[in-house]
Enzyme design. Structure first.
Site, PDB file in Angstrom:
ATOM      1  N   ARG A  26      47.811  48.350  37.067  1.00  0.00           N
ATOM      2  CA  ARG A  26      47.309  47.683  38.254  1.00  0.00           C
ATOM      3  C   ARG A  26      48.427  47.668  39.352  1.00  0.00           C
ATOM      4  O   ARG A  26      48.068  47.903  40.597  1.00  0.00           O
ATOM      5  CB  ARG A  26      47.021  46.212  38.052  1.00  0.00           C
ATOM      6  CG  ARG A  26      46.060  45.858  36.730  1.00  0.00           C
ATOM      7  CD  ARG A  26      44.445  46.024  37.206  1.00  0.00           C
ATOM      8  NE  ARG A  26      44.112  47.199  37.449  1.00  0.00           N
ATOM      9  CZ  ARG A  26      43.745  48.241  36.505  1.00  0.00           C
ATOM     10  NH1 ARG A  26      44.100  47.730  35.283  1.00  0.00           N
ATOM     11  NH2 ARG A  26      43.390  49.263  36.737  1.00  0.00           N
ATOM     12  N   HIS A  45      46.688  33.218  41.608  1.00  0.00           N
ATOM     13  CA  HIS A  45      46.746  33.753  40.422  1.00  0.00           C
ATOM     14  C   HIS A  45      47.713  34.621  40.104  1.00  0.00           C
ATOM     15  O   HIS A  45      47.784  35.694  39.232  1.00  0.00           O
ATOM     16  CB  HIS A  45      45.496  34.579  40.205  1.00  0.00           C
ATOM     17  CG  HIS A  45      44.193  33.551  40.406  1.00  0.00           C
ATOM     18  ND1 HIS A  45      42.849  34.272  40.437  1.00  0.00           N
ATOM     19  CD2 HIS A  45      44.014  32.312  39.844  1.00  0.00           C
ATOM     20  CE1 HIS A  45      42.043  32.948  40.522  1.00  0.00           C
ATOM     21  NE2 HIS A  45      42.672  31.904  40.169  1.00  0.00           N
ATOM     22  N   VAL A  78      46.449  39.389  43.446  1.00  0.00           N
ATOM     23  CA  VAL A  78      47.816  39.508  42.968  1.00  0.00           C
ATOM     24  C   VAL A  78      48.577  40.773  43.624  1.00  0.00           C
ATOM     25  O   VAL A  78      49.787  40.960  43.409  1.00  0.00           O
ATOM     26  CB  VAL A  78      47.536  39.673  41.358  1.00  0.00           C
ATOM     27  CG1 VAL A  78      47.215  38.399  40.848  1.00  0.00           C
ATOM     28  CG2 VAL A  78      46.961  40.992  40.834  1.00  0.00           C
TER      29      VAL A  78
HETATM   30  N1  APR Z   1      34.662  43.865  51.319  1.00  0.00           N
HETATM   31  C1  APR Z   1      34.348  42.463  51.128  1.00  0.00           C
HETATM   32  N2  APR Z   1      33.959  41.837  49.944  1.00  0.00           N
HETATM   33  C2  APR Z   1      33.519  42.807  48.977  1.00  0.00           C
HETATM   34  C3  APR Z   1      33.823  44.221  48.901  1.00  0.00           C
HETATM   35  C4  APR Z   1      34.128  44.649  50.200  1.00  0.00           C
HETATM   36  N3  APR Z   1      34.403  45.919  50.598  1.00  0.00           N
HETATM   37  N4  APR Z   1      33.357  44.841  47.756  1.00  0.00           N
HETATM   38  C5  APR Z   1      32.928  43.645  46.975  1.00  0.00           C
HETATM   39  N5  APR Z   1      33.100  42.540  47.541  1.00  0.00           N
HETATM   40  C6  APR Z   1      32.443  41.218  47.174  1.00  0.00           C
HETATM   41  C7  APR Z   1      31.680  41.175  46.063  1.00  0.00           C
HETATM   42  O1  APR Z   1      30.472  41.113  46.606  1.00  0.00           O
HETATM   43  C8  APR Z   1      32.017  39.737  45.427  1.00  0.00           C
HETATM   44  O2  APR Z   1      31.783  38.759  46.095  1.00  0.00           O
HETATM   45  O3  APR Z   1      33.944  40.751  46.574  1.00  0.00           O
HETATM   46  C9  APR Z   1      33.564  39.881  45.662  1.00  0.00           C
HETATM   47  C10 APR Z   1      34.399  40.233  44.336  1.00  0.00           C
HETATM   48  O4  APR Z   1      33.965  39.166  43.313  1.00  0.00           O
HETATM   49  P1  APR Z   1      35.078  39.453  41.922  1.00  0.00           P
HETATM   50  O5  APR Z   1      35.104  40.840  41.481  1.00  0.00           O
HETATM   51  O6  APR Z   1      34.606  38.089  41.081  1.00  0.00           O
HETATM   52  O7  APR Z   1      36.498  39.045  42.467  1.00  0.00           O
HETATM   53  P2  APR Z   1      37.180  37.525  42.574  1.00  0.00           P
HETATM   54  O8  APR Z   1      36.262  36.664  43.367  1.00  0.00           O
HETATM   55  O9  APR Z   1      38.282  37.722  43.444  1.00  0.00           O
HETATM   56  O10 APR Z   1      37.612  36.890  41.178  1.00  0.00           O
HETATM   57  C11 APR Z   1      38.184  35.676  41.026  1.00  0.00           C
HETATM   58  O11 APR Z   1      38.661  36.036  38.672  1.00  0.00           O
HETATM   59  O12 APR Z   1      39.231  37.694  36.947  1.00  0.00           O
HETATM   60  C12 APR Z   1      39.367  36.569  37.875  1.00  0.00           C
HETATM   61  O13 APR Z   1      41.901  36.329  38.270  1.00  0.00           O
HETATM   62  C13 APR Z   1      40.851  37.059  38.634  1.00  0.00           C
HETATM   63  O14 APR Z   1      41.464  36.387  41.120  1.00  0.00           O
HETATM   64  C14 APR Z   1      40.245  36.834  40.022  1.00  0.00           C
HETATM   65  C15 APR Z   1      39.198  35.711  40.158  1.00  0.00           C
END
Ligand code: APR
Length: 233
Positions: A56, A104, A88
C-alpha cells in the site's frame, strides 16, 4: 471565514490510482480483512500484514494528488477548512491541505507494539519485517485495524460539530464510528456529497446536495459552487 469540514474516504484517492475497498475491484475483493487488517492477523501472520502495508505504501508513493485533493487544499483560501479522512495515504497533505485528521492511521508512520503512543515516521515504502521501536518492541503499521479503537474519532466529532458546511467525498459510509460523523453536524448545516456511486446516505438528516461524479471532476465543481454560495458572506 465559514468553517468547512471535508470528510473523505478511499474514493477521494481513486483518481490518483489507489484502489478503494468495497468497489468491484477494491482491496477487499482481493484480500480478506481477517488476513491483513486485524490484530489477530498481525499476531498470526506478521509477514503477510507487513507486506500488505508495504505494498500500500509503495503504491501511495507512486501516486500524486488529484484535482480533487488540490481543490480541497485551495478551499483554504476562502474557508476555515478541516479535512477528516479515513484514508491512510498522504495525498491531502501533499496537495497542500494543512489541517488533516486521519481517523484510520497513516501509511507514513509506524508504531511500537508495546506503546501505541510511540509513533515513528517511515521513509520509503518498505518496513523491514524485524524492525523494532526504541522501546525494543516490534514495529507495526500505524493503521487502525478492524476491532481496534479509533483514537482520533472524538477529536473528529468535535470538529464536525463546529462545521458550518460539510463536504463528503468518496466514502461508502459503511464503516463506524467514522461514518457517524455526518450525524455530528448541527441541524440545518448543509452537506454536499461527491461520489459517482451510491453511498449509504440514510444516516444523513441535514440538507443534502449530491454531485454524482468522480472526485477529480466533482470536487473542483463543488468548490466553485461553495465559493459562489458562501465565500465572504
Ligand atoms: N471519486 C469519488 N468517489 C469514488 C470514486 C471516485 N473516482 N471511485 C469510487 N468512489 C466511491 C465509491 O462509490 C464508494 O462510495 O468511493 C467510495 C469507496 O467506498 P469504500 O471502498 O468503502 O471506502 P471507504 O468508505 O473509505 O471505507 C471506509 O473501511 O476498510 C475500511 O479502514 C478502511 O477507511 C476504510 C473504511
Amino acid at each position: 471565514m465559514k468553517r468547512l469540514v471535508v470528510f473523505t474516504g478511499a474514493g477521494m484517492s481513486a483518481d490518483s490510482g489507489l484502489a478503494t475497498f468495497r468497489d468491484a475491484d477494491g482491496l477487499w475483493a482481493n484480500y480478506r480483512i481477517e488476513d491483513v487488517c486485524t490484530p489477530e492477523a498481525l499476531a498470526r501472520n506478521r509477514a503477510l500484514v507487513i507486506r500488505f502495508y508495504n505494498e500500500r505504501r509503495r503504491e501511495m508513493l507512486r501516486c500524486e494528488p488529484n484535482a480533487g485533493h488540490r481543490a480541497i487544499a485551495a478551499l483554504e483560501r476562502d474557508f476555515d477548512v478541516d479535512v477528516l479522512t479515513q484514508n491512510v495515504d498522504d495525498l491531502h497533505e501533499r496537495a497542500g491541505s494543512t489541517r488533516v485528521t486521519h481517523l484510520h492511521g497513516e501509511l507514513r508512520k509506524l508504531r511500537s507494539t508495546a506503546n501505541p503512543d510511540l509513533i515513528v515516521p517511515i521513509e520509503g515504502w518498505e518496513q523491514p519485517l524485524d524492525a523494532r521501536a526504541s522501546d525494543g518492541s516490534l514495529l507495526r503499521p500505524h493503521i487502525v485495524f478492524f476491532g481496534e479503537s479509533v483514537p482520533m474519532f472524538e477529536r473528529a466529532a468535535e470538529i464536525a460539530a463546529r462545521a458550518e458546511i460539510m463536504v463528503v467525498v468518496g466514502t461508502s459510509l459503511a464503516v463506524y464510528p467514522a461514518a457517524s460523523l455526518v450525524r455530528y453536524v448541527r441541524p440545518g448545516v448543509p452537506i454536499y456529497l461527491v461520489d459517482p456511486g451510491n453511498p449509504d446516505t440514510c444516516g444523513i438528516r441535514n440538507p443534502l446536495t449530491v454531485i454524482r461524479k468522480r472526485a477529480s471532476e466533482g470536487v473542483p465543481e463543488l468548490a466553485g459552487l461553495l465559493r459562489r454560495t458562501f465565500a465572504d458572506k
